[in-house]
Design an enzyme around this catalytic site. Structure first.
Site, PDB file in Angstrom:
ATOM      1  N   ASN A  12     -93.103  -1.255  33.917  1.00 55.18           N
ATOM      2  CA  ASN A  12     -91.401  -1.180  34.369  1.00 55.18           C
ATOM      3  C   ASN A  12     -90.842   0.241  34.070  1.00 55.18           C
ATOM      4  OD1 ASN A  12     -88.773  -1.501  34.094  1.00 55.18           O
ATOM      5  ND2 ASN A  12     -89.185  -2.971  32.251  1.00 55.18           N
ATOM      6  N   TRP A  13     -90.933   0.684  34.755  1.00 51.28           N
ATOM      7  CA  TRP A  13     -90.204   2.327  35.369  1.00 51.28           C
ATOM      8  C   TRP A  13     -89.016   2.301  35.215  1.00 51.28           C
ATOM      9  CZ3 TRP A  13     -93.321   3.986  39.717  1.00 51.28           C
ATOM     10  CH2 TRP A  13     -94.363   4.370  39.647  1.00 51.28           C
ATOM     11  N   LYS A  14     -87.897   1.186  34.847  1.00 54.77           N
ATOM     12  CA  LYS A  14     -86.273   0.662  34.663  1.00 54.77           C
ATOM     13  C   LYS A  14     -86.289   1.566  35.598  1.00 54.77           C
ATOM     14  CE  LYS A  14     -87.729   0.028  30.002  1.00 54.77           C
ATOM     15  NZ  LYS A  14     -86.848  -0.621  28.810  1.00 54.77           N
ATOM     16  N   HIS A  98     -85.350 -10.188  31.687  1.00 53.52           N
ATOM     17  CA  HIS A  98     -85.987  -8.696  30.831  1.00 53.52           C
ATOM     18  C   HIS A  98     -84.724  -8.504  29.914  1.00 53.52           C
ATOM     19  CE1 HIS A  98     -86.352  -4.898  29.906  1.00 53.52           C
ATOM     20  NE2 HIS A  98     -87.442  -4.676  29.854  1.00 53.52           N
ATOM     21  N   GLU A 100     -82.673  -6.416  28.717  1.00 53.56           N
ATOM     22  CA  GLU A 100     -81.552  -5.372  29.206  1.00 53.56           C
ATOM     23  C   GLU A 100     -81.197  -6.497  30.246  1.00 53.56           C
ATOM     24  OE1 GLU A 100     -84.666  -2.041  30.395  1.00 53.56           O
ATOM     25  OE2 GLU A 100     -85.050  -1.562  28.233  1.00 53.56           O
ATOM     26  N   GLU A 174     -91.337  -9.875  24.767  1.00 52.19           N
ATOM     27  CA  GLU A 174     -90.513  -8.455  24.125  1.00 52.19           C
ATOM     28  C   GLU A 174     -89.733  -8.698  22.759  1.00 52.19           C
ATOM     29  OE1 GLU A 174     -91.499  -5.885  27.466  1.00 52.19           O
ATOM     30  OE2 GLU A 174     -89.282  -6.501  27.923  1.00 52.19           O
ATOM     31  N   GLY A 180     -87.821   0.089  23.695  1.00 49.35           N
ATOM     32  CA  GLY A 180     -87.381   1.375  23.721  1.00 49.35           C
ATOM     33  C   GLY A 180     -86.975   2.191  22.602  1.00 49.35           C
ATOM     34  N   SER A 219     -92.880  -1.110  23.233  1.00 43.63           N
ATOM     35  CA  SER A 219     -92.864   0.428  22.431  1.00 43.63           C
ATOM     36  C   SER A 219     -94.370   0.569  21.986  1.00 43.63           C
ATOM     37  CB  SER A 219     -92.313   0.612  21.085  1.00 43.63           C
ATOM     38  OG  SER A 219     -90.393   1.004  21.287  1.00 43.63           O
ATOM     39  N   GLY A 240     -92.867   0.007  29.480  1.00 43.78           N
ATOM     40  CA  GLY A 240     -91.230   0.514  29.575  1.00 43.78           C
ATOM     41  C   GLY A 240     -91.723   1.984  29.747  1.00 43.78           C
ATOM     42  N   GLY A 241     -91.132   2.784  28.859  1.00 43.36           N
ATOM     43  CA  GLY A 241     -91.163   4.601  28.709  1.00 43.36           C
ATOM     44  C   GLY A 241     -92.469   5.025  28.590  1.00 43.36           C
TER      45      GLY A 241
END
Ligand code: PEP
Length: 257
Positions: A12-14, A98, A100, A174, A180, A219, A240-241
């Site tokens: 997930n490149w957000k 998600h 977010e 998640e 994150g 993470s 993600g990151g």
């Protein structure tokens, strides 16, 4: 992982990367990753880069997901993107629910269900996210929250409809406190949550539970992916990151076998 289910590694490149940067990252992922014969790999760039990334990945084993979708097909819904529009630019998947989206943009259990229906109607595969906040975990209500979020996906469906929706569905557990933050769930805690979700599906709808892939997200890094993926009910990871670094993401992909 359970051999009856194909491992799925999703990035997930957000809200990161321009179109050209996204294409370069996608190419690097496709070129450098050694993808095991049964492993599926998905990346979710920003909307503006979807078409270019999908084109860059034609002929590779990496497929493309939207990060979100709206449940209506078209109309006066300023700022939204529909399932047929995602399909039109080459997506095979979309994330829904998600944390977010739930926390910052008012996504609800009810809208997640509508989005699942819309994706399925148009032949796109959903990756449906769920998970508890830190306050919920500390308050001892993790499993109540997971049950509520999961049950909402099949709310008001009869058993046949629910089974159809669940067949081959991808869930992503998640825990919000792990996203994150650098704080990963212990692999045993991830396994417990995944087993809880699968058992809940099995209790209500039977064997379809074994077709549901449950990813862990929060993470995930090259160094912790293998231990998470070794758990019997962890069928993949949503990253993600760490998915913004092609070399690191390639190591996570390799951890899936
Ligand atoms: C995510 O955004 O779905 C996620 C799991 O992020 P991170 O890996 O950065 O915690």
């Amino acid at each position: 992982m359970n051999p009856s289910r194909k491992p799925l590694i999703a990035g997930n490149w957000k809200m990161h990367r321009t179109v050209s940067e996204s294409v370069a990252l996608a190419r690097a992922v496709a070129d450098t990753s050694r993808i095991g014969p049964r492993t599926e790999v998905v990346v979710a760039p920003v909307f503006t880069a979807l078409q270019a990334v999908a084109q860059a990945l034609v002929g590779t084993r990496v497929t493309v997901a939207g990060q979100n979708v709206y449940f209506e097909e078209q109309g006066a819904f300023t700022g939204e993107i529909s399932a047929p529009m995602l399909k039109d630019v080459g997506c095979a998947w979309s994330l829904v629910g998600h944390s977010e989206r739930r926390q910052l943009f008012g996504e609800t259990d009810a809208s997640v269900q509508k989005k699942l229906f819309a994706l399925r109607k148009h032949g796109l595969a959903p990756i449906a996210c769920l998970g508890e906040t830190l306050a919920e975990r500390e308050g001892g209500v993790t499993y109540d929250v997971l049950r509520r979020q999961l049950d909402a996906m099949t709310a008001s469906l009869d058993a046949q409809e629910a089974t159809a929706l669940l067949t081959g569905l991808v869930l992503a557990y998640e825990p919000v406190w792990a996203i994150g933050t650098g704080r990963t769930a212990k692999s045993s805690d991830a396994q417990s949550a995944h087993a809880f979700l699968r058992d809940r599906i099995r209790d209500r709808y039977g064997e379809v539970a074994d077709t549901v892939r449950i990813l862990y997200g929060g993470s995930v890094k090259p160094d912790n992916a293998a231990e998470l993926l070794a758990q019997p009910d962890v069928d993949g990871v949503l990253v993600g990151g760490a998915s913004l670094d092609a070399a690191g993401f390639a190591r996570i992909i390799q951890a899936a076998g």
